[in-house]
Design an enzyme around this catalytic site. Sequence first.
Site, PDB file in Angstrom:
ATOM      1  N   ASP A  24       0.880  10.721-103.506  1.00 55.44           N
ATOM      2  CA  ASP A  24       2.254  10.671-102.684  1.00 55.44           C
ATOM      3  C   ASP A  24       1.871  11.255-101.417  1.00 55.44           C
ATOM      4  O   ASP A  24       0.785  11.859-100.927  1.00 55.44           O
ATOM      5  CB  ASP A  24       3.216  11.400-103.476  1.00 55.44           C
ATOM      6  N   ASP A  45      11.620   4.391-102.916  1.00 55.38           N
ATOM      7  CA  ASP A  45      12.120   5.519-103.777  1.00 55.38           C
ATOM      8  C   ASP A  45      13.604   4.999-104.176  1.00 55.38           C
ATOM      9  O   ASP A  45      14.209   5.690-105.115  1.00 55.38           O
ATOM     10  CB  ASP A  45      12.354   6.710-102.782  1.00 55.38           C
TER      11      ASP A  45
END
Length: 733
Positions: free
Chosen positions: A471, A535
């Site tokens: 990430d 997301d």
Amino acid sequence: MNEPVSGIATPQSRPVPVRSSPSTGAPETGEPILVLRGGGVAVVVHLPDDGLPEVLHWGRDLGELTGADLAGLRSARARPVSPSALDDPWPLTLLPGEHDGWEGRPGFAAHRAGRIEHPRWTVAEAAAKPESLQVRAVAEGLALDIELVLDDAGVLRLHHELQNTAAGPLALTGLETVLPVGDRAGEVLDFTGRWTRERAPQRRPLAQGSHVRETRRGRTGHDAPFVLALGTPGFSTSTGEVWAVHLAWSGDAVYRHDALPEAKPLIGAGPLLRAGEIELAPGESFRTPAGVFVWSDTGTDGLGARLHRSLRSRAAHPRTPRPVVLNTWEAVYFQHDLGRLASLADTAASIGVERFVLDDGWFKGRRDDSAGLGDWTVDTGVWPEGLHPIADKVRSLGMQFGLWFEPEMVNPDSDLARAHPEWLLQPLDAGIRTWRGQYVLNVAHPDAFDYLLDAIGALVAEYRLDYIKWDQNRDLIEAVHDGRANVHRHTEAVYRLLDRLRADHPGLEIESCASGGARIDLGVLERTDRVWASDTNDPIERLAIQRWTELLLPLELIGSHIGPPVAHTTHRAASLDFRIATALFGHAGIEWDITSCTPSELEQLRAGINAYRRLRGLLHTGTLTHSETGDDGATATAVTNEDRSCAVVRLARHATASRALAPMLRVPGLDPNGRYRVAPVEELTVPRGLDDSPPPWLATGLVLPGSVLAEVGVQPPLLAPGEALVLELTRDA
Ligand code: DGJ
């Protein structure tokens, strides 16, 4: 340089050797003209005696051309002298600059202590193969290696490598890859976005001037231009000529298109270099990331088809069945508890999940997002026996085990930040603004690099990790080291770190995630196995995001998860059918606390996973098309296998229809002479629809020729917003 291939004679008058095979010298000048051909595309390059190469054609393959044909082509393109212009015709080169006569954005910009460089290039050497061309040009104090590689899919990768051959330093501020496009181009497409709304298309008429989009986020960005395309007016999903560029790079970038009154349009891209960022000492070189150029005469799907074929031909392209993922993020967030996670793993395994990924929250001090980043050891408060209990549990259930990292980041509240403030990527004399409570680590710092390599490598080895979710959750601002802008070096160091980890741990797969889909580009994809597209797991949003992510990437590289019934990012409810149908077209997974599911929800998930596992061979190797539905509220996505014996089609509705009768659903790309059985995918639920009685074939199935399916189509039910119909088409024996 390439192996030189003997071929055209080097003209006696020419001071440098040009070694090549697929080319000819233009008879009247003896200057070589080279042709690269691949995948139905041709690139014709003229190497002048003086100056840099000029692309005479990039587009449709022109067939076999003789020397006379090429000379004719060059003559046909010879430009007149325009009124109120330079007195002599001037070339539009592969690195256009003022010395050529080009008055748009230059391809190269550099200076030596403020003295601007306007190089007088000459080609020193060139070597060609049918699919590639390498040219070395020199100018006073400079050498430039230009590399063009056209692959079997018709995708051209263009690199420049600049060397400072002078005795003093060279400040480089621009080195961009550009190509001319057909002057019939009249419209522009590129992309923008934000968190949870990535890759939103923007379309506009092509206007005159040099138009530049800069990204200065230190990562690819939610609003990345992504793919910049110029096309013939009205180009669509399946029609029109389109010329496009993508930069294979995860740092700051420049995308540009130039339409000057006196020149053919150009498109291009390159790294964005800040003042002082790249200073080349004598002998040092700078190589650009690849400018990836694609042409299509079948609209944007034609671009996608070439890009997908090109990516799938890579040696490292993931070829094993893409495992069904359970990611813990939206299921538990930071609430790590062995009992809860073990029962999540039990439930996941019981419905067919194949890879369990423990997301954020497992490492030292990480009880929420305000602390811990940088301290890559397991939090012994939460995990007294380390991660072994959960890793062993997951493995005992037959699943792979994956773990989340955010290597480039550091919270001020971490042992790492306290111990090594000098590793932070910020001006030494002043702090920078935090973002999600975090700073950036300067991965280009050798000690920081070694720390990350050792810390991550140790965890990969200890837990035999199959997978890392990598990430990156903030933009880089004031990314300065030692007073110098450092995005470029930092990005290269991140690539090196990924490369080292993959080399040290063969078989380890890595996902590129950055606050969802803020790092999706072909640079990071050279060292990762899939991307996290966004997301948002809201299927309505996902349909749009994935639809355009698919312009660059084939489905197997796009992570797509079934989220909870009410999306956490939009608070919108969606049926499980619809969430499954959306996730099916990607590298599928689940991101939901499925321990709270009812038995019937679990049964439905199991069936959806079965459908994915049965169809992924097709979905992950086939040709993807997006049909024009004639209806702004619905999208149709089809994947057809290579021999056109089967296809899967998804019709998904995100908004109400303008008409009461849904437009016919047509399926392109089938064998027109084949006969296909058309039926809903048996494991999935057929949507209820809004018709009082649905089209009869939905219950019985139908057999139709490919020609009829492509031209006439089938009458679909009128779907309600939030419904999807997934059909399977199988050629009758
Ligand atoms: C952002 C990612 O995109 C999410 O999927 C999740 O991993 C969080 N970070 C964790 O902090």
